[in-house]
Design an enzyme around this catalytic site. Sequence first.
Site, mmCIF file in Angstrom:
data_model
loop_
_atom_site.group_PDB
_atom_site.id
_atom_site.type_symbol
_atom_site.label_atom_id
_atom_site.label_comp_id
_atom_site.label_asym_id
_atom_site.label_seq_id
_atom_site.Cartn_x
_atom_site.Cartn_y
_atom_site.Cartn_z
ATOM 1 C CG MET A 45 -1.895 -1.220 1.182
ATOM 2 S SD MET A 45 -3.513 -0.919 1.972
ATOM 3 C CE MET A 45 -3.003 -0.484 3.629
ATOM 4 C CG LEU A 74 7.264 1.458 -0.638
ATOM 5 C CD1 LEU A 74 8.080 1.255 -1.916
ATOM 6 C CD2 LEU A 74 6.379 0.245 -0.370
ATOM 7 N N GLY A 103 10.792 -2.732 6.007
ATOM 8 C CA GLY A 103 10.057 -3.999 5.963
ATOM 9 C C GLY A 103 9.679 -4.347 4.530
ATOM 10 C CG HIS A 104 6.803 -1.969 2.418
ATOM 11 N ND1 HIS A 104 6.679 -0.873 3.238
ATOM 12 C CD2 HIS A 104 5.574 -2.525 2.336
ATOM 13 C CE1 HIS A 104 5.415 -0.756 3.620
ATOM 14 N NE2 HIS A 104 4.718 -1.748 3.094
ATOM 15 N N GLY A 128 4.607 -10.175 3.752
ATOM 16 C CA GLY A 128 5.310 -10.135 5.025
ATOM 17 C C GLY A 128 4.609 -10.966 6.093
ATOM 18 C CG ASP A 176 0.184 -7.192 7.640
ATOM 19 O OD1 ASP A 176 -0.446 -6.589 8.515
ATOM 20 O OD2 ASP A 176 1.042 -6.649 6.914
ATOM 21 C CB VAL A 233 11.972 -5.773 8.688
ATOM 22 C CG1 VAL A 233 13.165 -4.858 8.979
ATOM 23 C CG2 VAL A 233 12.287 -6.699 7.518
ATOM 24 C CB SER A 259 3.720 -0.913 11.050
ATOM 25 O OG SER A 259 2.450 -0.402 10.662
ATOM 26 C CB SER A 260 2.757 2.229 6.570
ATOM 27 O OG SER A 260 3.452 1.448 5.631
#
Lengths: 280, 280
Positions: free
Chosen positions: B33, B36, B39-40, B150, B153, B179, B188-189
């Site tokens: 989403m 970034l 983690g992404h 990931g 989630d 991560v 997390s975003s």
Amino acid sequence: MAAPDVYRTIGDLRAALKPARMAGERIAMVPTMGALHDGHLSLVERARDEADRVVVSIFVNPTQFAPHEDFDAYPRNEDRDLEQLKALSVEAAFIPSVREMYPHGFATGVTVGGPSEGLESAFRPHFFDGVALVVTKLLLAAMPDVAIFGEKDYQQLCVVRRMVRDLNVPTEIIGAPTVRESDGLAMSSRNVYLSPDERKTATSLPATLREVIERLERGDDAHDVLSQARRTLEDVGFKVDYLELRDGETLGPVTEDTQSRRILVAVWLGRTRLIDNMAV
Amino acid sequence: MAAPDVYRTIGDLRAALKPARMAGERIAMVPTMGALHDGHLSLVERARDEADRVVVSIFVNPTQFAPHEDFDAYPRNEDRDLEQLKALSVEAAFIPSVREMYPHGFATGVTVGGPSEGLESAFRPHFFDGVALVVTKLLLAAMPDVAIFGEKDYQQLCVVRRMVRDLNVPTEIIGAPTVRESDGLAMSSRNVYLSPDERKTATSLPATLREVIERLERGDDAHDVLSQARRTLEDVGFKVDYLELRDGETLGPVTEDTQSRRILVAVWLGRTRLIDNMAV
């Protein structure tokens, strides 16, 4: 003529189609529930015209039958089906078991609103959920460039088109015209359920639809025409589930924007349910 | 380093990927989403390892947000995202509009039972329907050989695996480890929503999970361990949505057949919702 190769698992089907796909061959699929008749064979011929390689699936899908419907009684004749596909030089038949399609732990559903609303859904509430699910699975198993569906199941064709567009399934959906017996009755695997007397009565169904169309094209009031036609059908012995005029694209009500109209009908004759439809 | 090519329509993405696919290249997809973070980027690196060509999608999917949730406020920064993807030599970014993904007349849904039951679903009832739908659409748009999700989630990963298997989507799903920041907080975003004080408190979340795992592995009673951990979290200021021990494969209850266990948690800290999970 060679008999079609029969694949019973998704893995085997995919492995068989992969070289053809990588070689740039065009693949067409015709999803069926078997008990093949000339209606199905016309779909296969259309598939032949569209592609280098034709896959016909034969799967009586339990998720589109309600508990009281004819899943167990539905006609099955794999040997005869394969003979007919051989005569049309079909390369591949995909004939999975119920367990292969719906293994232990299966938990996913596909639902389609829009064109699925009313008509069949009013009488078979979960029918199109079952259809949308199995068609998604069959198309993603074979990944055909094109798939052929009969206009005989017109609402189903509209639901499949909607689902394929909405989920981005990379397959073109082609609707092929209904094939009829010489007396006009639409071919259907369920016609074998009809007694000889019922079979004679059944011809009034397409005859009545033709009359409806003639009157509508003459400009007669749609409401009057439909009520009279319903009475005619009831008088000769049909129980009418629905007889409706709809927008031929959206299957919604006819509006000022409607480009084409479609008359759709479902009736019972004794214990057999028949559906039909025609363009106005 | 070249910037990724940006595709905003499904048609353009398909046209761009077709030659690669026909040449037998392996394609990996990372659905995101946007907004970034590292983690992404670890998912993108995993995708790099798996394939010749990496497609990252950036789409804040409205169908997985409830009306009261943070769809409008969700962080968006396309330019910065593209800079980061450029640094990782990502070839393609798929950034569709909401209208491209859900055009007028859209009417299809995908539902997954099984692993979607409980946990997140108890608090976000339509969340996984939205996730299953958009992931189906993204995978069928790009048709990757492999897609990376990931473990952050974790329930989503299990739902996506189930859906992909059930619908015969021809993509392998790989789960990649969470991560964490140096103090243990899962990236997390939504961490940007935290105030400096909340950010400090947030480290108790992974710390508590680690403690739970230690005690469970020591053989302490699971019920006791979880109630104590819940109290610990509440004492430092979290509101706990759930803190549960589940079967790591099915996400059902832990049984005698359980091969691996997973502890999963969702909490609120002020107005920010955080989730985390760890293998036991």
